[in-house]
Scaffold this motif. Structure first.
Motif, mmCIF file in Angstrom:
data_model
loop_
_atom_site.group_PDB
_atom_site.id
_atom_site.type_symbol
_atom_site.label_atom_id
_atom_site.label_comp_id
_atom_site.label_asym_id
_atom_site.label_seq_id
_atom_site.Cartn_x
_atom_site.Cartn_y
_atom_site.Cartn_z
ATOM 1 N N ALA A 10 0.840 -1.194 0.000
ATOM 2 C CA ALA A 10 0.000 0.000 0.000
ATOM 3 C C ALA A 10 0.874 1.242 0.000
ATOM 4 N N LEU A 11 0.568 2.166 -0.880
ATOM 5 C CA LEU A 11 1.240 3.453 -0.914
ATOM 6 C C LEU A 11 0.423 4.402 -0.041
ATOM 7 N N VAL A 12 1.058 4.912 1.019
ATOM 8 C CA VAL A 12 0.366 5.738 2.004
ATOM 9 C C VAL A 12 1.033 7.108 2.061
ATOM 10 N N GLN A 13 0.221 8.141 2.093
ATOM 11 C CA GLN A 13 0.705 9.514 2.251
ATOM 12 C C GLN A 13 -0.034 10.106 3.445
ATOM 13 N N TRP A 14 0.672 10.821 4.339
ATOM 14 C CA TRP A 14 0.060 11.304 5.566
ATOM 15 C C TRP A 14 0.583 12.680 5.956
ATOM 16 N N THR A 15 -0.129 13.302 6.901
ATOM 17 C CA THR A 15 0.256 14.601 7.459
ATOM 18 C C THR A 15 0.772 14.423 8.882
ATOM 19 N N TYR A 16 -0.093 13.939 9.777
ATOM 20 C CA TYR A 16 0.318 13.682 11.160
ATOM 21 C C TYR A 16 1.155 12.412 11.221
ATOM 22 N N PRO A 43 6.217 13.112 10.380
ATOM 23 C CA PRO A 43 5.035 13.733 9.775
ATOM 24 C C PRO A 43 5.299 14.141 8.326
ATOM 25 N N PHE A 44 4.223 14.359 7.593
ATOM 26 C CA PHE A 44 4.280 14.783 6.185
ATOM 27 C C PHE A 44 5.117 13.829 5.346
ATOM 28 N N GLY A 45 4.729 12.564 5.363
ATOM 29 C CA GLY A 45 5.501 11.561 4.640
ATOM 30 C C GLY A 45 4.693 10.829 3.590
ATOM 31 N N LYS A 46 5.409 9.989 2.871
ATOM 32 C CA LYS A 46 4.826 9.125 1.843
ATOM 33 C C LYS A 46 5.722 7.902 1.753
ATOM 34 N N LYS A 47 5.123 6.716 1.781
ATOM 35 C CA LYS A 47 5.913 5.484 1.774
ATOM 36 C C LYS A 47 5.065 4.335 1.251
ATOM 37 N N ALA A 64 -5.985 0.031 5.895
ATOM 38 C CA ALA A 64 -6.260 1.326 6.536
ATOM 39 C C ALA A 64 -4.985 1.826 7.197
ATOM 40 N N ALA A 65 -4.862 3.135 7.280
ATOM 41 C CA ALA A 65 -3.733 3.767 7.965
ATOM 42 C C ALA A 65 -4.300 4.664 9.063
ATOM 43 N N TRP A 66 -3.680 4.643 10.242
ATOM 44 C CA TRP A 66 -4.132 5.426 11.396
ATOM 45 C C TRP A 66 -2.995 6.306 11.872
ATOM 46 N N ASP A 67 -3.321 7.566 12.185
ATOM 47 C CA ASP A 67 -2.278 8.491 12.616
ATOM 48 C C ASP A 67 -2.355 8.780 14.113
ATOM 49 N N SER A 68 -1.416 9.594 14.599
ATOM 50 C CA SER A 68 -1.303 9.879 16.024
ATOM 51 C C SER A 68 -2.452 10.733 16.555
#
Length: 80
Positions: A10-16, A43-47, A64-68
């Motif tokens: 899964a390619l995930v991009q996030w802020t927190y 924070p502010f990543g993509k992987k 699903a992806a969950w942040d802090s």
């Protein structure tokens, strides 16, 4: 996300900052899940994450992806 012979990618991009990536699946009778810790990601990543998963006997899977901050983002379930 992609379902491979032995894993889910899964390619995930996030802020927190991320907490974990979750793979949920069902076989028509039961639902199960596995999680992969992602607390080391800034924070502010993509992987692209690769999570071990055996699709044998499964009917569907989702990621699903969950942040802090407690926010989650889920992909639509994929029929296997």
């Amino acid at each position: 996300f992609e379902v491979l012979a032995d894993s889910v990618e899964a390619l995930v991009q996030w802020t927190y900052p991320l907490e974990f990536i979750e793979v949920v699946w069902g076989d028509g009778k039961t639902i199960d899940r596995t999680t992969l810790s992602a607390t080391g990601e800034a924070p502010f990543g993509k992987k692209r994450f690769r999570i071990p998963f055996d699709p044998t006997g499964k009917k569907w899977v989702r990621v699903a992806a969950w942040d802090s901050a407690g926010n989650g983002a889920a992909a639509q379930p994929r029929h296997l």
